[in-house]
Design a protein around this motif. Structure first.
Motif, PDB file in Angstrom:
ATOM      1  N   THR A 182       0.829  -1.198   0.000  1.00 40.79           N
ATOM      2  CA  THR A 182       0.000   0.000   0.000  1.00 40.79           C
ATOM      3  C   THR A 182       0.866   1.251   0.000  1.00 40.79           C
ATOM      4  O   THR A 182       2.098   1.179   0.124  1.00 40.79           O
ATOM      5  CB  THR A 182      -0.914   0.020   1.239  1.00 40.79           C
ATOM      6  N   GLU A 183       0.191   2.402  -0.127  1.00 44.01           N
ATOM      7  CA  GLU A 183       0.915   3.677  -0.143  1.00 44.01           C
ATOM      8  C   GLU A 183       1.649   3.932   1.166  1.00 44.01           C
ATOM      9  O   GLU A 183       2.650   4.636   1.200  1.00 44.01           O
ATOM     10  CB  GLU A 183      -0.071   4.821  -0.430  1.00 44.01           C
ATOM     11  N   ASP A 184       1.131   3.362   2.266  1.00 48.20           N
ATOM     12  CA  ASP A 184       1.832   3.541   3.545  1.00 48.20           C
ATOM     13  C   ASP A 184       2.740   2.345   3.854  1.00 48.20           C
ATOM     14  O   ASP A 184       3.025   2.041   5.011  1.00 48.20           O
ATOM     15  CB  ASP A 184       0.832   3.767   4.688  1.00 48.20           C
ATOM     16  N   ASP A 185       3.169   1.642   2.782  1.00 40.09           N
ATOM     17  CA  ASP A 185       4.180   0.574   2.847  1.00 40.09           C
ATOM     18  C   ASP A 185       3.790  -0.633   3.694  1.00 40.09           C
ATOM     19  O   ASP A 185       4.664  -1.314   4.233  1.00 40.09           O
ATOM     20  CB  ASP A 185       5.528   1.135   3.347  1.00 40.09           C
ATOM     21  N   LYS A 186       2.517  -0.911   3.792  1.00 38.20           N
ATOM     22  CA  LYS A 186       2.093  -2.150   4.443  1.00 38.20           C
ATOM     23  C   LYS A 186       2.194  -3.281   3.430  1.00 38.20           C
ATOM     24  O   LYS A 186       1.825  -3.117   2.281  1.00 38.20           O
ATOM     25  CB  LYS A 186       0.652  -2.030   4.944  1.00 38.20           C
ATOM     26  N   GLN A 187       2.697  -4.439   3.880  1.00 40.37           N
ATOM     27  CA  GLN A 187       2.789  -5.607   3.012  1.00 40.37           C
ATOM     28  C   GLN A 187       1.556  -6.480   3.248  1.00 40.37           C
ATOM     29  O   GLN A 187       1.376  -7.043   4.320  1.00 40.37           O
ATOM     30  CB  GLN A 187       4.069  -6.407   3.308  1.00 40.37           C
ATOM     31  N   LEU A 188       0.695  -6.535   2.235  1.00 42.55           N
ATOM     32  CA  LEU A 188      -0.561  -7.279   2.360  1.00 42.55           C
ATOM     33  C   LEU A 188      -0.571  -8.447   1.385  1.00 42.55           C
ATOM     34  O   LEU A 188       0.193  -8.467   0.409  1.00 42.55           O
ATOM     35  CB  LEU A 188      -1.755  -6.362   2.066  1.00 42.55           C
ATOM     36  N   LEU A 189      -1.446  -9.392   1.653  1.00 44.48           N
ATOM     37  CA  LEU A 189      -1.650 -10.519   0.749  1.00 44.48           C
ATOM     38  C   LEU A 189      -3.150 -10.658   0.525  1.00 44.48           C
ATOM     39  O   LEU A 189      -3.924 -10.663   1.484  1.00 44.48           O
ATOM     40  CB  LEU A 189      -1.091 -11.807   1.355  1.00 44.48           C
ATOM     41  N   LEU A 190      -3.560 -10.749  -0.730  1.00 45.22           N
ATOM     42  CA  LEU A 190      -4.983 -10.864  -1.060  1.00 45.22           C
ATOM     43  C   LEU A 190      -5.275 -12.259  -1.600  1.00 45.22           C
ATOM     44  O   LEU A 190      -4.509 -12.770  -2.433  1.00 45.22           O
ATOM     45  CB  LEU A 190      -5.379  -9.804  -2.087  1.00 45.22           C
ATOM     46  N   SER A 191      -6.368 -12.847  -1.120  1.00 44.51           N
ATOM     47  CA  SER A 191      -6.699 -14.218  -1.522  1.00 44.51           C
ATOM     48  C   SER A 191      -8.133 -14.286  -2.034  1.00 44.51           C
ATOM     49  O   SER A 191      -9.025 -13.606  -1.521  1.00 44.51           O
ATOM     50  CB  SER A 191      -6.531 -15.165  -0.328  1.00 44.51           C
TER      51      SER A 191
END
Length: 1510
Positions: free
Chosen positions: A345-354
């Motif tokens: 994300t723009e605030d550098d969170k590392q996410l995973l979408l399933s």
């Protein structure tokens, strides 16, 4: 409560290796059906602080079939580009900012199964298909390369992130290859180890093989290449790891430098938690992988039941993993996961979408492995929406995927707080209805006829009613219990019971306390209470009035019946729609106008919505049912059938409609005015619901698998699109299945990828039980009368045709074609042989005893031996074993020995015949033997009975013959020879069975012929046959033949109704004549009137009069039509009508145009209708006065307006004939008010000139007593007459050069004057219509203009307009209207400010109210001086209360009849006085000014008055 639009999208597509992707910055996309939905994640989503940070922002629309692959371009500066592949054979490249296609290619000849955008080459797209063909496509140079590596089905492919020419490909059979596209697809490695489908390939994020310390497996296979040689050095100098996930339940990590597996991870069997699925459904495994960027020692994988695992690769031999969301119960997916994609994300969170089979998109925080948020989705049509009346904000959604969703739309933290219920549903949910008072009690109906009750606050399965409908459940409603006809049914009963209406036309009453008991068909009660003899109509909709006292039933023939509790007495029938009624809605009971609760809105398969006001009917409680044929309001604009209606709970008379034209429309029903139109759906709308808390917010569902929340204030269109919307044309285009010769898979033994891909988006249980299902949806567009929820059982859906239906269909077609070709070929080859055999048959019959004959043609030795054996057998005194054995071998000797041996011979010969396919010869042998019964039994068992055998059956006895005939009849039924079977049944006198057999197989004509010939005329079977055949013919549109059936069944009423169903003139006339012949006078009159109205629209006056002649009770209507014809002709002659119609067919009545209009009318009535006595006039008056037409609005069609006006004028003229002057005045006044309310000043003046040529003085004389009850009506009529004269006078002065007229004498001299033209422009009274036609002067008026005597009299008469009482009443009414408008504006601005604040940081709590007040103080129509005066809510409340109190003080006589706007007349007179001194007396000017000062408090009059005074 979020004030922004929301979307509940379709489910992501199943069984695709890559159909979702994301790019840094927070943009995520997933393929759903034929399009891609885009979701903004993170700070850029602009959601209300505290809610889930994501928003569905758009859709990529362009593919015509299922999207099978989706990938973003991951090169900085090109994040706006993405690519899709589809079953329509194309690969499209999109710009997500404009949501348009940049370019596309259709290089593949077979179904595309994999797609990836190269992470190293910014314009390279690689795609693979089911036949193993790979295409590389370079976007910038529009170049492509064709590679054919293996003749296998490609399942997935992934480009290397470290070497731009390497691509890894996974196949269906478990093979993985790595190819070099720069060397024409040369295979660098062939990786063997998996033995089932490869679902996912992930390259290690770091190059080289030093990042992992992996213990190499001993038994790994050596690298293989096509020529069998081992390559010592590969082009990958440093090597790289590759992970693959397969259906064989393993993850393998490969070394590319060595081309071998280095570790294998076996999926663990985890104990299922939660359990949001049906345990009876077996699902296959899908194993998808994600190797996190910069984390080579971690690998994410899916597992058996939807769990996600994070594998630790540092010590791979320990098989160590961490479960996602291990601490939180119920956060994991409940079904297998298909795709994983990372997002920063723009605030550098590392996410995973399933994405998963459970239809949820979940977002995971890679730092904590916890679920951040869930986006639910729909896997079927959104059939039904219902807000809970108790738990405000809980929206129930019924969908075609067999699940019910409860969406808490007012959840503060979670915009998509959705709870799913699936137990006990197992079919499409087509109807929902919450219990009005009991919390969490939700009734549902399905397309297989099931009705059930869910307690949404518990996890228990639903209660299911033991009584099913035979077809789809159309609608549900809670209402008071009606007395059941069952004995002892009057015990303890609930206060509310559940009513369900099904597709077979039956309404059932279910007891919610005892759903296991039998439901009650309310038709029985309706028939008994109302003594109905004729066939009851097929019900399609049920709706209870909120007070529970009135029930409305909509029917297939378009009628709506109104019943009163407790015994369902029919009080009214609305004959307005002439096609199937889809939806009925009663206005709510709370509001400023309680009488509006009697409004009932209805929509049908026609595009017009009708609103009826039933207050008079319900309150009068008539003894005999009333028929209503005129609507209170008509809402026209939609171009396709209406599927759902809902009244706004926040407004009076505001309605929302959903239509097949793809739009939802908000209406002001009281003004017949369209307010706003929503066009966000891509499909046909099926349901609509108004938010219970937010007056600006509406929810709608459609067959595009979407539910949208949208705001009325944000819509740019005000009315539906005219003509066919693009979506309709697109639907038709999409609904044509493309020929797909490429699909030749076997669809049964092992379900192929493509079929699973297609079926993906629908529950398997539903899929198995209900045929074609909704991810590839079906529809019945062709059958106009088929009600909407039965969509899923016809042709492929137009909106998005997925190949779930197409694939098997095309396969079947090809197979059958191949088979036929083979047969044709064989026939050609065998033809000569068959001919020769036929000739042989003619020459010589087939032998009956071929075995015996052949044994008698053996060698001489054998024949000699036969003689010896026979002699021994015949002459031996004691039977010997060896002789018996010889006789068994030599069967043919049975001809010469005893009967037992002969029987054995016959038995063997018979078996031979059967084996050789000659059962008839076997039967003959058995007859020779005398075993006729055995022959018949054998033939019956083998289905080989023939006419011959049955004809011989009587030989074996009567009972055997009867049995044989019955068996033969059954056999004939299996062979589809039903008529022949019935004939045989008749031969044994089974007439009823024969008739039933023909009826059940739809041979109605033959069945009726037999029944009529063989049964008594009064036999009920005959009537049942007629009615059944009639119902089928009616459904198929064969109305004339259906009418004959109903006549045959002595149901003449139904015969007339069905004839009228087509609605054309000829049908209506015939139906009316038929009804008249059979004595159904009321129906005959209704139909004749409808016929006349249809002819009226075509301006066929002669035909209309002929139609009305059919019934004596329509004489009054004949007078109305006659007056309408004369008035229309009069208007045409004066060229005042909308346009001359040369096609008008006028009656040849004496013109007499020189006589006054009323005299001409009465003369024609006398000559044409013999109306020459007061008694006849009185009788006609009685006929007409009971017909009440609704008041007119500016949107009332002109033809309808003229008819209603002429109805009032006819009553007025008839009253004059019988010297009832009170009624004459009221009739005239009603006609004038109608034209005034509709804004048609021209018609109003024509009414005045035609019916009051000399003014109102003669009426005043006739009325006599000034204290008569009609005096207020007369004063209103006189005021309107003067009002019209006043406008004509003003307009005669308003031209650039006034001519001399009856009002003024003019001498021509002209000068210009800017001020006067400005003043004239500004003087615009509130009622806009009369002055709308006012010519705008651009020069000063004539200086030498003098009043004539008539002009002077007219201006003096204007004093009658200065009614202080009416001025006060109108002022109070204006105040109320203005306050209501201000309140609506205040609410709108408050919502707008809330929406603006929600996107800003830290809004001040006190600001919105202040802003709303400040902005309200300066609406457009306020003067500058008023701009700074804020209006508070208490002040508005005080104003409206005071105004209501003032209105209450006025006498009813004043409030009953409208009066011209007094202040408007004051302004006109003051304006004339300011322009022409001496025209208006000082006294009148003074009086006008006083009235304006006293009652001109509203803004519009203040402004005009100030303009005149300055």
């Amino acid at each position: 409560m979020g004030q922004e639009p929301r979307t509940l999208p379709p489910s992501p597509n199943w069984y695709c290796s890559r159909c979702s992707d994301a790019v840094p910055g927070g943009l995520f996309g997933f393929a759903a059906r034929t399009s891609v939905f885009l979701v903004r994640v993170g700070p850029g989503a602009d959601v209300i602080p505290g809610t889930s940070p994501f928003r569905v922002i758009g859709e990529l629309v362009g593919h015509t079939e299922r999207v099978s692959g989706f990938t973003f371009c991951h090169h900085p500066g090109q994040y706006n580009l993405c690519a899709t592949s589809s079953d329509d054979g194309t690969v499209k490249i999109w710009d997500v900012e404009t949501k348009t296609v940049v370019t596309e290619h259709a290089l593949h000849q077979h179904t595309i199964s994999a797609l990836h955008w190269s992470p190293l080459v910014k314009d390279l797209l690689v795609s693979g298909d089911e036949k193993g063909v790979v295409f590389c496509y370079w976007l910038n140079r529009n170049d492509s390369q064709h590679l054919f590596i293996e003749p296998r089905t490609i399942f997935c492919l992934t480009c290397s992130p470290h070497h731009e020419d390497l691509v890894a490909i996974g196949y269906k059979d478990g093979i993985v290859v790595i190819i070099d596209i720069s060397k024409k697809g040369e295979v660098i490695h062939r990786l063997r180890g998996h033995d089932d489908e490869i679902h996912s390939i992930a390259w290690c994020p770091l190059p080289g093989e030093d990042c992992l310390f992996i213990n190499q497996e001993e038994n790994s296979e050596e690298l293989e290449i096509p020529n069998g040689k081992v390559i010592a050095q590969t082009p990958v100098k440093k090597g790289c790891y590759l992970a693959t996930g397969s259906k064989d339940q393993t993850i393998r990590i490969w070394s590319c430098s060595r081309g071998r597996v280095v570790t294998t991870l076996k999926l663990p069997f985890l104990k299922r938690r939660g359990g949001g699925i049906d345990p009876t459904v077996k699902e296959r495994l899908w194993l998808t992988l994600h190797w996190p960027k910069g984390q080579p020692t971690q690998l994410v994988s899916s597992c058996f039941g939807g769990e996600l695992l994070l594998w630790d690769l540092t010590q791979s031999w320990r098989r160590k993993y961490t479960l996602f969301s291990a601490s939180s119960e119920g956060q994991n997916h409940s079904r297998i996961v298909f795709n994983l994609c990372p997002l920063q994300t723009e605030d550098d969170k590392q996410l995973l979408l399933s994405t998963s089979m459970d239809r949820d998109v979940k977002c995971w925080d890679m730092a904590t492995l916890e679920c951040c948020w869930t986006l639910p989705s729909l896997g079927g049509f959104a059939y039904s929406l219902a807000f809970s009346p108790v738990d405000t904000g809980c929206l129930a959604i019924g969908a075609g995927d067999g699940m019910i969703r409860i969406w808490n739309t007012f959840s503060i933290k979670n915009n998509y707080d959705v709870k799913i219920f699936w137990q006990g549903v197992k079919s499409k949910v087509t109807a929902l209805c919450w219990h009005p008072t009991k919390e969490g009690c939700l009734a549902f109906g399905t397309d297989d006829g099931k009705v059930g009750l869910y307690d949404t606050y518990s996890n228990k399965p639903p209660q299911i009613s033991s009584t099913y409908h035979k077809k789809t459940v159309y609608s549900l409603a809670w209402g008071p219990p009606v007395p059941s006809m069952a004995p002892g049914g009057e015990g303890d009963r609930p206060s509310l019971t559940l009513y369900s209406c099904g597709g077979e036309g039956i309404v059932l009453q279910h007891n919610p306390w005892k759903l296991s008991g039998e439901a009650f068909d309310i038709n029985k009660l309706i028939r008994d209470t109302n003594s109905i003899k004729y066939k009851l109509p097929v019900h399609t909709e049920i709706s209870w009035k909120a007070d529970g006292k009135i029930m409305a039933l909509g029917n297939e023939d378009g009628s709506i019946e109104i019943f009163k509790v407790p015994n369902l007495k029919l009080i009214c029938t609305i004959q307005q729609h002439h096609k199937l009624v889809n939806t009925i809605s009663w206005h709510h009971e709370y509001g400023s106008q309680p009488e509006l609760s009697y409004l009932i809105a209805s929509g049908s398969n026609n595009a017009v919505i009708y609103v009826h006001n039933l207050q008079t009917v319900i309150e009068s409680n008539p003894e005999t049912p009333v028929t209503i044929t005129e609507p209170y309001r008509t809402l026209s604009g939609h171009t396709a059938k209406i599927t759902s209606l809902a009244w706004s709970p926040h407004h009076d008379g505001r309605l929302i409609s959903a239509s097949y034209d793809g739009t939802a429309q908000v209406w002001d029903t009281l003004q017949e005015e369209p307010l706003c139109n929503f066009r966000g759906h891509r499909g046909r709308l099926l349901c609509i619901a108004w938010s219970p808390l937010d007056p600006d917010c509406i929810y709608s569902g459609a067959d595009d698998f979407c539910v949208y929340k949208w705001l009325t204030s944000m819509q740019e269109h005000s009315r539906p699109p005219q003509g066919k919307k693009n979506i309709e044309l697109e639907k038709k285009r999409l609904s044509q299945p493309k020929p797909k010769p490429k699909k030749k898979k076997k669809p049964i033994l092992r379900v192929p990828v493509k079929q699973e891909l297609c079926d993906g988006n629908e529950e398997e249980s539903v899929k198995e039980s209900s045929g074609p299902v909704e991810n590839g949806v079906s529809d019945q567009e062709t059958e106009e009368e088929a009600r909407e929820p039965e969509l899923p059982c016809g042709v492929t859906s137009a909106v998005s045709k997925e190949p779930v239906i197409c694939t098997p269909a095309s396969l079947g077609f090809e197979k059958s074609r191949v088979t036929i070709n083979n047969k044709v070929t064989l026939l050609k080859k065998e033809a000569p042989k068959e001919k020769s055999e036929a000739l042989i048959k003619k020459r010589k019959a087939r032998s009956m005893l071929p075995l015996s004959t052949s044994l008698d043609h053996r060698s001489k030795e054998e024949l000699h031996q036969d003689c010896l054996v026979l002699a021994t057998a015949k002459h031996s005194r004691e039977p010997k074993e060896d002789v018996s054995a010889d006789l068994e071998e030599r069967l043919h000797l049975g001809l010469f020995t005893d009967r037992a041996t002969l029987y054995r011979m016959i038995e063997v010969e018979g078996k031979g015949h059967l084996e050789n396919g000659h059962p008839e010869l076997f039967h003959q042998l058995m007859l020779w033997k005398g075993d006729l019964k055995g022959v018949l039994q054998t033939a019956a068992e083998r289905g080989e009975l023939t006419d011959n055998l049955v004809a011989m059956a009587p030989v074996a006895g009567y009972h055997v013959w009867v049995w044989a005939v019955e068996a033969f009849a059954k056999q004939l039924c299996f062979q589809d020879q039903y008529v022949k079977a019935a004939s045989h049944l008749l031969s044994i006198h089974k007439v009823y069975e024969a008739v039933e057999l023909l009826k059940s197989n739809h041979f109605y004509r033959e069945a009726i012929a037999i029944a009529k010939a063989r049964l008594r005329p009064e036999d009920p079977i005959l009537k049942d046959l007629y009615l059944s055949w009639g119902a089928i013919l009616e459904k198929d549109g064969h109305y004339a033949l259906a009418a004959k059936c109903y006549l045959g069944a002595t149901s003449a009423y139904d015969a007339a109704k069905v004839l009228a169903k087509k609605g054309d003139v000829a049908s209506l006339r015939t139906a009316a004549e038929l009804a008249s012949i059979v004595g159904e006078n009321e129906l005959s009159a209704t139909l004749a009137l409808r016929c006349a109205q249809e002819l009226l629209l075509a301006r066929n006056w002669v035909g209309a009069q002929e139609a009305l002649q059919l019934h004596e009770s329509l004489k009054g209507q004949r007078l109305v039509f006659c007056l309408l014809e004369l008035l229309s002709k009069h208007l045409e002659e004066k060229q005042l009508s909308e346009g001359k119609s040369s096609s008008s067919s006028y009656n040849a009545w004496p013109a007499g145009s020189e006589r006054p209009f009323v005299e001409r009318v009465t003369a024609v009535w006398k000559s044409a209708f013999s109306l020459d006595s007061p008694e006849q006039s009185q009788a006609a008056f009685q006929q007409l006065q009971d017909i009440k037409y609704p008041s007119a609005t500016s949107n009332t069609p002109s033809k309808q307006l003229l008819l209603h006006i002429c109805h009032d004028l006819t009553l007025a003229v008839l009253s004059q004939q019988v010297a009832s002057w009170d009624a004459a005045v009221e009739g005239l006044l009603r006609a004038v008010i109608r034209s005034y309310n509709s804004g048609n000043f021209t018609i109003m003046q024509e009414v005045h000139s035609a019916f009051l040529p000399e003014g109102c003085d003669h009426l005043r004389d006739k009325l006599g007593d000034h204290q008569s009850p009609t005096t207020p009506a007369f004063k209103s009529l006189e005021a309107f007459f003067i009002y019209g004269r006043l406008y004509e006078f003003w307009w005669s002065l308003s031209g650039p050069c006034p001519e001399s007229s009856v009002w003024v004498r003019a001498a021509h001299r002209r000068t210009t004057s800017v001020e006067q033209s400005q003043q004239l422009d500004k003087v615009s009274p509130e009622e806009t219509d009369p002055k709308a036609s006012q010519p705008e002067p651009s020069r000063t008026l004539e200086l030498d203009v003098r009043l004539t005597e008539e002009g002077e009299q007219m201006l003096n008469a204007c004093k009658e307009l200065f009614s202080e009482e009416h001025a006060g009443l109108q002022n109070a009414q204006r105040t109320i209207a203005e306050v209501q408008e201000t309140l609506a504006e205040m609410i709108r601005l408050h919502q707008k400010s809330q929406l603006c604040k929600s996107t800003a940081n830290g809004p001040d709590k006190n600001e919105p109210e202040q802003e709303a007040e400040q902005s309200l103080s300066s609406p457009q129509n306020q003067c500058k001086e008023e701009k700074n005066e804020p209006v508070s809510l208490p002040e508005l409340t005080k104003r409206i209360t005071e105004a209501n109190e003032r209105i209450a003080k006025f006498p009813e006589s004043i409030k009953t009849w409208p009066f011209p706007d007094v202040l408007e007349c004051c302004l006109i007179l003051l304006h004339i006085g300011s322009q022409y001194s001496g025209f208006v007396t000082q006294e009148m000017q003074q009086q006008a000014q006083e009235l304006l000062q006293k009652y001109g408090s509203t803004k519009v009059y203040k402004r005009h008055y100030q303009t005149l005074c300055t």
